[in-house]
Design a protein around this motif. Structure first.
Motif, mmCIF file in Angstrom:
data_model
loop_
_atom_site.group_PDB
_atom_site.id
_atom_site.type_symbol
_atom_site.label_atom_id
_atom_site.label_comp_id
_atom_site.label_asym_id
_atom_site.label_seq_id
_atom_site.Cartn_x
_atom_site.Cartn_y
_atom_site.Cartn_z
ATOM 1 N N MET A 1 0.847 -1.197 0.000
ATOM 2 C CA MET A 1 0.000 0.000 0.000
ATOM 3 C C MET A 1 0.878 1.240 0.000
ATOM 4 O O MET A 1 1.835 1.342 0.771
ATOM 5 N N THR A 2 0.583 2.215 -0.865
ATOM 6 C CA THR A 2 1.409 3.406 -0.991
ATOM 7 C C THR A 2 0.944 4.471 -0.017
ATOM 8 O O THR A 2 -0.246 4.774 0.083
ATOM 9 N N ASN A 3 1.889 5.072 0.737
ATOM 10 C CA ASN A 3 1.560 6.181 1.616
ATOM 11 C C ASN A 3 1.462 7.446 0.792
ATOM 12 O O ASN A 3 2.352 7.744 -0.001
ATOM 13 N N ARG A 4 0.423 8.213 0.999
ATOM 14 C CA ARG A 4 0.214 9.423 0.217
ATOM 15 C C ARG A 4 0.072 10.624 1.149
ATOM 16 O O ARG A 4 -0.703 10.583 2.112
ATOM 17 N N THR A 5 0.832 11.669 0.880
ATOM 18 C CA THR A 5 0.730 12.876 1.682
ATOM 19 C C THR A 5 -0.615 13.534 1.429
ATOM 20 O O THR A 5 -1.022 13.717 0.292
ATOM 21 N N ARG A 6 -1.289 13.893 2.497
ATOM 22 C CA ARG A 6 -2.601 14.513 2.367
ATOM 23 C C ARG A 6 -2.481 16.022 2.499
ATOM 24 O O ARG A 6 -1.612 16.521 3.195
ATOM 25 N N SER A 7 -3.371 16.744 1.835
ATOM 26 C CA SER A 7 -3.369 18.193 1.948
ATOM 27 C C SER A 7 -3.871 18.610 3.326
ATOM 28 O O SER A 7 -4.613 17.885 3.978
ATOM 29 N N THR A 8 -3.443 19.772 3.782
ATOM 30 C CA THR A 8 -3.875 20.323 5.059
ATOM 31 C C THR A 8 -4.918 21.400 4.795
ATOM 32 O O THR A 8 -4.751 22.230 3.896
ATOM 33 N N THR A 9 -5.987 21.412 5.566
ATOM 34 C CA THR A 9 -7.046 22.392 5.378
ATOM 35 C C THR A 9 -7.096 23.340 6.575
ATOM 36 O O THR A 9 -7.055 22.909 7.728
ATOM 37 N N VAL A 10 -7.146 24.640 6.290
ATOM 38 C CA VAL A 10 -7.239 25.683 7.313
ATOM 39 C C VAL A 10 -8.438 26.554 6.964
ATOM 40 O O VAL A 10 -8.693 26.828 5.791
ATOM 41 N N ASP A 11 -9.187 27.006 7.949
ATOM 42 C CA ASP A 11 -10.342 27.870 7.709
ATOM 43 C C ASP A 11 -10.028 29.304 8.121
ATOM 44 O O ASP A 11 -9.488 29.542 9.203
ATOM 45 N N ILE A 12 -10.361 30.260 7.233
ATOM 46 C CA ILE A 12 -10.187 31.686 7.530
ATOM 47 C C ILE A 12 -11.498 32.405 7.235
ATOM 48 O O ILE A 12 -12.048 32.278 6.139
ATOM 49 N N VAL A 13 -11.966 33.151 8.201
ATOM 50 C CA VAL A 13 -13.202 33.914 8.044
ATOM 51 C C VAL A 13 -12.905 35.404 7.900
ATOM 52 O O VAL A 13 -13.485 36.096 7.074
ATOM 53 N N SER A 14 -11.946 35.913 8.679
ATOM 54 C CA SER A 14 -11.667 37.348 8.721
ATOM 55 C C SER A 14 -10.728 37.796 7.608
ATOM 56 O O SER A 14 -9.709 37.143 7.335
ATOM 57 N N ALA A 15 -11.066 38.924 6.979
ATOM 58 C CA ALA A 15 -10.193 39.502 5.952
ATOM 59 C C ALA A 15 -8.936 40.092 6.557
ATOM 60 O O ALA A 15 -7.985 40.424 5.838
ATOM 61 N N ALA A 16 -8.887 40.223 7.881
ATOM 62 C CA ALA A 16 -7.717 40.780 8.566
ATOM 63 C C ALA A 16 -6.749 39.693 9.019
ATOM 64 O O ALA A 16 -5.763 39.980 9.700
ATOM 65 N N ASN A 17 -6.990 38.452 8.629
ATOM 66 C CA ASN A 17 -6.129 37.348 9.035
ATOM 67 C C ASN A 17 -4.688 37.561 8.556
ATOM 68 O O ASN A 17 -4.472 37.898 7.394
ATOM 69 N N PRO A 18 -3.675 37.391 9.430
ATOM 70 C CA PRO A 18 -2.276 37.628 9.049
ATOM 71 C C PRO A 18 -1.800 36.763 7.874
ATOM 72 O O PRO A 18 -1.020 37.222 7.039
ATOM 73 N N ARG A 19 -2.270 35.539 7.822
ATOM 74 C CA ARG A 19 -1.875 34.653 6.724
ATOM 75 C C ARG A 19 -2.389 35.203 5.399
ATOM 76 O O ARG A 19 -1.674 35.197 4.384
ATOM 77 N N LEU A 20 -3.622 35.675 5.417
ATOM 78 C CA LEU A 20 -4.217 36.260 4.228
ATOM 79 C C LEU A 20 -3.460 37.520 3.810
ATOM 80 O O LEU A 20 -3.179 37.739 2.629
ATOM 81 N N LYS A 21 -3.109 38.341 4.788
ATOM 82 C CA LYS A 21 -2.373 39.569 4.501
ATOM 83 C C LYS A 21 -1.010 39.275 3.878
ATOM 84 O O LYS A 21 -0.546 40.006 2.998
ATOM 85 N N ALA A 22 -0.366 38.200 4.329
ATOM 86 C CA ALA A 22 0.935 37.825 3.764
ATOM 87 C C ALA A 22 0.804 37.461 2.287
ATOM 88 O O ALA A 22 1.665 37.796 1.470
ATOM 89 N N ALA A 23 -0.287 36.776 1.942
ATOM 90 C CA ALA A 23 -0.520 36.425 0.538
ATOM 91 C C ALA A 23 -0.781 37.680 -0.288
ATOM 92 O O ALA A 23 -0.274 37.827 -1.400
ATOM 93 N N VAL A 24 -1.559 38.610 0.262
ATOM 94 C CA VAL A 24 -1.881 39.847 -0.451
ATOM 95 C C VAL A 24 -0.616 40.656 -0.727
ATOM 96 O O VAL A 24 -0.480 41.288 -1.780
ATOM 97 N N ARG A 25 0.337 40.629 0.191
ATOM 98 C CA ARG A 25 1.583 41.397 0.010
ATOM 99 C C ARG A 25 2.385 40.928 -1.194
ATOM 100 O O ARG A 25 3.258 41.651 -1.698
#
Length: 282
Positions: free
Chosen positions: A1-25
């Protein structure tokens, strides 16, 4: 059986989220230069980035907007690629998206190498050199045309804007990731072309030869210049063949992306137009 890396899911609601701001930059060139990353907005653009082998860092997905076949396919492929998937609210997604067409998916990717020495130049190559073009929309349109005409690569000579500007990516429909691209100073580009060697054909408004009268078969680099001033004197070398497009009205030149399209398709016409798509070695 092959091990497969799974994607990670994160939820963001606020437009002021720091992660979101980093992408916008990443819309700012200094941030792209600092991080080596850029932002890709749009399903077709992301699909072409994936086809071109771009490494996706993370993706922002607004599920209510993921309605088209391309968008659903892009999201599925991003998850298959084990990219971190950030699920956002509509308000948060509007902060990170910037295109007029909202597909509900935006990706942050590593910028591919544009080292001139890494550019693979096949026999009888057809290259396009773009010197000092300023507008991202023109760069993107030129790369999209190069893709359509089957050019073997695009070289940005002494670039003013970076080829992986998000607006250039959008205008290219993501083909900046599938067309081989390099960037260097005009002097280095000329030295490289002459060393391959390729014939250099440069578009100039004051040239004597018409573009249609010049042989564009074999190994050729077509060169177009800046929107306002055209090509610099670096391309006045005796080994460079100057050509012009006939201008029969009041304006003395075409938009640089239009000029590039005419010259590339003339070269393709002279070489014979294949009856099917062809892949490229990356």
């Amino acid at each position: 059986m092959t091990n497969r890396t799974r994607s990670t899911t994160v939820d963001i609601v606020s437009a002021a989220n720091p992660r979101l701001k980093a992408a916008v930059r990443l819309r700012d060139r200094r941030e792209r230069d600092r991080t080596g990353r850029t932002i890709v907005d749009g399903a077709r653009e992301i699909l072409h980035a994936l086809d071109g082998g771009a490494r996706v860092v993370e993706a922002y997905v607004c599920e209510p907007l993921v309605t088209s076949v391309d968008a659903r396919t892009a999201v599925a492929r991003l998850r298959d690629a084990a990219a971190t998937t950030v699920t956002t609210s509509t308000a948060a997604f509007e902060k990170v998206a910037f295109g007029e067409r909202a597909d509900g998916v935006v990706a942050v990717v590593d910028i591919p190498s544009t080292n001139l020495d890494d550019l693979h130049v096949p026999a009888n190559a057809l290259l396009l050199v773009v010197e000092g073009v300023e507008k991202p929309g023109n760069i993107g349109a030129i790369v999209r045309t190069a893709d359509g005409a089957g050019a073997d690569g695009v070289i940005a000579a002494s670039p003013i804007t970076d080829v992986f500007n998000p607006n250039a990516i959008r205008a290219s429909l993501g083909t900046v990731f599938t067309v081989p691209i390099a960037a260097a100073s005009s002097a280095d580009v000329i030295a490289s072309l002459q060393g391959i060697p390729l014939r250099i054909v440069a578009a100039r408004v004051d040239a004597e030869a018409l573009y249609s009268d010049v042989d564009l078969r074999g190994a050729v680099a077509i060169v177009v210049g800046n929107e306002a001033g055209g090509l610099t004197s670096a391309w006045s070398d005796p080994d460079v063949t100057a050509v012009r497009l006939p201008m029969l009205g009041e304006a003395d030149s075409l938009n640089v992306s239009a000029a590039a399209a005419i010259l590339l398709y003339e070269a393709r016409r002279q070489r014979g137009i294949p009856d099917q798509r062809r892949g490229r070695a990356r």
